[in-house]
Motif scaffolding. Structure first.
Motif, PDB file in Angstrom:
ATOM      1  N   ASP A   1      69.119  68.431  24.641  1.00 50.96           N
ATOM      2  CA  ASP A   1      68.551  67.082  24.647  1.00 50.96           C
ATOM      3  C   ASP A   1      69.452  66.187  25.497  1.00 50.96           C
ATOM      4  O   ASP A   1      70.681  66.262  25.396  1.00 50.96           O
ATOM      5  N   VAL A   2      68.835  65.363  26.320  1.00 47.97           N
ATOM      6  CA  VAL A   2      69.592  64.473  27.212  1.00 47.97           C
ATOM      7  C   VAL A   2      69.164  63.035  26.972  1.00 47.97           C
ATOM      8  O   VAL A   2      67.962  62.750  26.883  1.00 47.97           O
ATOM      9  N   PHE A   3      70.141  62.164  26.875  1.00 50.14           N
ATOM     10  CA  PHE A   3      69.869  60.731  26.754  1.00 50.14           C
ATOM     11  C   PHE A   3      70.458  60.028  27.981  1.00 50.14           C
ATOM     12  O   PHE A   3      71.659  60.115  28.228  1.00 50.14           O
ATOM     13  N   LEU A   4      69.619  59.386  28.736  1.00 50.91           N
ATOM     14  CA  LEU A   4      70.065  58.685  29.942  1.00 50.91           C
ATOM     15  C   LEU A   4      70.821  57.416  29.545  1.00 50.91           C
ATOM     16  O   LEU A   4      70.591  56.868  28.456  1.00 50.91           O
TER      17      LEU A   4
ATOM     18  N   ARG B   1      65.220  62.548  26.263  1.00 50.41           N
ATOM     19  CA  ARG B   1      64.726  62.093  24.957  1.00 50.41           C
ATOM     20  C   ARG B   1      64.690  60.578  24.811  1.00 50.41           C
ATOM     21  O   ARG B   1      64.417  60.084  23.717  1.00 50.41           O
ATOM     22  N   ASN B   2      65.013  59.833  25.849  1.00 54.39           N
ATOM     23  CA  ASN B   2      64.870  58.372  25.749  1.00 54.39           C
ATOM     24  C   ASN B   2      64.107  57.846  26.969  1.00 54.39           C
ATOM     25  O   ASN B   2      63.931  58.564  27.958  1.00 54.39           O
ATOM     26  N   PHE B   3      63.650  56.636  26.887  1.00 62.85           N
ATOM     27  CA  PHE B   3      62.893  55.920  27.923  1.00 62.85           C
ATOM     28  C   PHE B   3      61.500  56.507  28.201  1.00 62.85           C
ATOM     29  O   PHE B   3      60.524  55.784  28.235  1.00 62.85           O
ATOM     30  N   PHE B   4      61.403  57.825  28.399  1.00 65.42           N
ATOM     31  CA  PHE B   4      60.128  58.409  28.804  1.00 65.42           C
ATOM     32  C   PHE B   4      59.198  58.796  27.650  1.00 65.42           C
ATOM     33  O   PHE B   4      57.978  58.635  27.787  1.00 65.42           O
ATOM     34  N   PRO B   5      59.726  59.338  26.536  1.00 64.15           N
ATOM     35  CA  PRO B   5      58.792  59.773  25.474  1.00 64.15           C
ATOM     36  C   PRO B   5      57.853  58.671  24.997  1.00 64.15           C
ATOM     37  O   PRO B   5      56.694  58.952  24.656  1.00 64.15           O
TER      38      PRO B   5
ATOM     39  N   GLN C   1      74.132  60.861  37.561  1.00 66.96           N
ATOM     40  CA  GLN C   1      74.629  62.175  37.978  1.00 66.96           C
ATOM     41  C   GLN C   1      75.505  62.813  36.911  1.00 66.96           C
ATOM     42  O   GLN C   1      75.673  64.039  36.875  1.00 66.96           O
ATOM     43  N   GLY C   2      76.052  61.977  36.029  1.00 67.58           N
ATOM     44  CA  GLY C   2      76.904  62.496  34.966  1.00 67.58           C
ATOM     45  C   GLY C   2      76.195  63.487  34.059  1.00 67.58           C
ATOM     46  O   GLY C   2      76.825  64.421  33.542  1.00 67.58           O
ATOM     47  N   VAL C   3      74.909  63.323  33.875  1.00 65.82           N
ATOM     48  CA  VAL C   3      74.200  64.235  32.964  1.00 65.82           C
ATOM     49  C   VAL C   3      74.094  65.642  33.552  1.00 65.82           C
ATOM     50  O   VAL C   3      73.884  66.608  32.813  1.00 65.82           O
ATOM     51  N   PHE C   4      74.281  65.761  34.864  1.00 61.55           N
ATOM     52  CA  PHE C   4      74.127  67.073  35.487  1.00 61.55           C
ATOM     53  C   PHE C   4      75.378  67.949  35.354  1.00 61.55           C
ATOM     54  O   PHE C   4      75.408  69.060  35.878  1.00 61.55           O
ATOM     55  N   THR C   5      76.405  67.446  34.671  1.00 63.71           N
ATOM     56  CA  THR C   5      77.536  68.327  34.389  1.00 63.71           C
ATOM     57  C   THR C   5      77.145  69.374  33.343  1.00 63.71           C
ATOM     58  O   THR C   5      77.762  70.435  33.272  1.00 63.71           O
ATOM     59  N   GLU C   6      76.126  69.073  32.553  1.00 63.42           N
ATOM     60  CA  GLU C   6      75.748  69.987  31.476  1.00 63.42           C
ATOM     61  C   GLU C   6      74.396  70.665  31.698  1.00 63.42           C
ATOM     62  O   GLU C   6      74.054  71.580  30.956  1.00 63.42           O
ATOM     63  N   VAL C   7      73.631  70.205  32.670  1.00 61.51           N
ATOM     64  CA  VAL C   7      72.313  70.805  32.897  1.00 61.51           C
ATOM     65  C   VAL C   7      72.076  70.971  34.399  1.00 61.51           C
ATOM     66  O   VAL C   7      72.691  70.291  35.222  1.00 61.51           O
TER      67      VAL C   7
END
Lengths: 446, 60
Positions: free
Chosen positions: A289-292, A258-262, A357-363
């Motif tokens: 929803d993921v925020f990098l 939901r950030n940088f790319f939209p 890589q931290g975001v991949f703990t939830e997805v």
């Protein structure tokens, strides 16, 4: 089963063709004739091939046919036609971007394909020294097929081959597939040997696979992946299995970035993403929803600096015989990048490689688009790489799957990104997504 | 050109311009200004991030 000469044969997947050949329902020569017929029918309009020798293809197919008749099968791709991006060295042929000399040895990926029984159909077009090829998008000939794996994307889309090799440094493998309405995979950096692939940028270059289904892509990946002593960047992990076992997997956890790319995404693509999210959720996927992390904002600059230095280093050898290369604006600019900035960019790259890589703990996978929208009109540009450069720079695996068609009937490619080394898991997510979203039909070109 | 303290895009662009003058490019390549501006933006962007000293470069 479709018979030679019928257009249905050239619409089969690699898995279907391989099964038919193994069971004796089709011969490699019959398969080769079907695809050569497609090329003969469509090449004038699509212009996907930089090198094609039908007599040589028929001779190779005849050998494979004779072997099959004796019950001898080289491997899972026995008799399967495949296209090769011109960037790969092939013994006896010129690699255009490398210069006029005849190459003496196959790239490692081609060696592995031949060992698995693949029938190499020829080499596919790509831009050379910044000049785009004549290749056109089979969905609409007035539009670019994407690049730089332009010919590979167009050839698979037009069913001139069921699968092809590409290469991605910025967005060169996924973008042509997305623009042409088919699947593609860029594995984790180091999973497929790049020996014999002419370089653009040493630490950004990835061998990629373009195909009709995730099962086909996974099959080819299972034969190409693994260490190679001739490419010191290859990882020691062996190739994963070809069978994605989608029927036994639980619906995945998908993170929507939901950030940088939209802000770079056109409304039509926003709608495609949200439509896919709704269908994923209905099919049982867990959507988040993921925020990098904030520092992700630097990834495009990192790619620019690292890629610029590496490209300059590669071009310096050719500049001796082609002084124009060293006088281009990009070469002059690249020559001014201080070493301190190159190293700082590489440190930032390490930082982000770990942080993200931290975001991949939830997805299990991240969802975004491949490009801001559908393929742009004209051949002057091969499209925008904004959505793709980050994953080429970080070396994370990424795939594209069907996001439907735009109002003017051009494919909209979705992108799913996995954590490093989770290539097999990402391909499973892709196959699951494909089962939910379906595949696009053949383009209306014929 | 320093990395830290943070430099602005304009500072980097001026420095790049000075460097190109020393190259005595005659004539300068087409689109050089655009290439320098893009490079200046990239350099200023990474300059804005200060990392812990123990973050090592990633050379895959």
């Amino acid at each position: 089963m479709a018979k030679p000469g019928t257009p249905e044969l050239a619409r089969l997947t690699v898995v279907e063709l391989a099964s038919s050949i193994a069971q004796g329902e089709l011969t490699p020569s019959e398969v080769a004739e079907a695809y050569l017929g497609r090329i003969d029918l469509l090449e004038d309009r699509v212009q996907a091939w930089s090198h094609l020798d039908p007599d040589s293809v028929r001779a190779d197919a005849a050998i494979l046919t004779a072997e099959a008749a004796r019950g001898q099968f080289r491997g899972p791709l026995h008799g399967i036609p495949i296209g090769i991006k011109d960037e790969f060295h092939m013994a006896g042929l010129v690699t255009q971007m490398a210069g006029p000399e005849i190459q003496r040895e196959d790239a490692a990926a081609i060696t592995r394909l031949r060992a698995a029984g693949a029938l190499i159909m020829g080499k596919t077009h790509m831009p050379i020294d910044g000049v785009n090829p004549p290749t056109r998008n089979p969905w609409n000939l007035a539009h670019t097929p994407g690049g730089t794996s332009s010919g590979s994307g167009a050839a698979v889309s037009a069913r001139m081959v069921p699968v092809a090799l590409g290469e991605q440094t910025a967005g060169s493998n996924l973008r042509p597939a997305a623009f042409c309405g088919i699947d593609a995979f860029k594995p984790t950096f180091g999973r497929i040997s790049r020996f014999g692939v002419y370089p653009f940028s040493y630490s950004h270059d990835h061998v990629g696979i373009i195909g009709l289904t995730m099962a086909d892509v996974a099959l080819v990946f299972s034969l190409l992946a693994g260490p190679d002593p001739r490419d010191p960047t290859t990882l020691p992990e062996p190739a994963p299995p070809a069978d994605l076992e989608v029927e036994t997997m639980r619906p995945p956890r998908v993170g929507v970035i939901r950030n940088f790319f939209p802000e770079h995404t056109e409304p039509v693509m926003h709608q495609a993403i949200e439509a896919a999210v709704a269908r994923f959720r209905t099919a049982g996927a867990e959507i988040r929803d993921v925020f990098l992390p904030p520092d992700f904002a630097t990834i495009w600059a990192i790619h620019r600096l690292v890629g610029g230095v590496e490209a300059l280093s590669i071009q310096s050898g050719r500049s001796a015989s082609d002084p124009g290369l060293s006088r281009s604006a990009s070469a002059v600019a690249n020559s001014l990048i201080p070493a301190s900035y190159y190293v700082h960019a590489q440190r930032l790259r390490r930082h982000l490689h770990t942080e993200v890589q931290g975001v991949f703990t939830e997805v299990d996978a991240l969802l975004l688009s491949v490009a801001p929208g559908a393929a742009p009109k004209g051949l002057d540009s091969t499209g925008d790489t904004t959505m793709l450069r980050p994953w080429s720079c970080l070396g994370y695996p990424a795939i594209t799957v069907n996001g439907g068609l735009s109002p003017d009937d051009l494919p909209l490619g979705l992108q799913l990104v996995g954590r490093p080394m989770a290539d097999y898991q990402l391909l499973r997510v892709g196959a699951w997504a494909e089962s939910v979203l379906g595949r696009l039909p053949s383009p209306p070109i014929g | 050109m320093r990395v830290h303290p943070t430099v602005t895009k304009d500072e980097v662009y001026r420095w790049l311009e000075q460097q190109t003058q020393q190259l005595e490019l005659n004539p300068p390549p087409a689109n050089l200004d655009s290439a320098l501006a893009q490079l200046a933006e990239a350099m200023a962007t990474v300059s804005a991030v200060v990392l812990p000293d123990d973050v090592e470069p990633l050379f895959p």
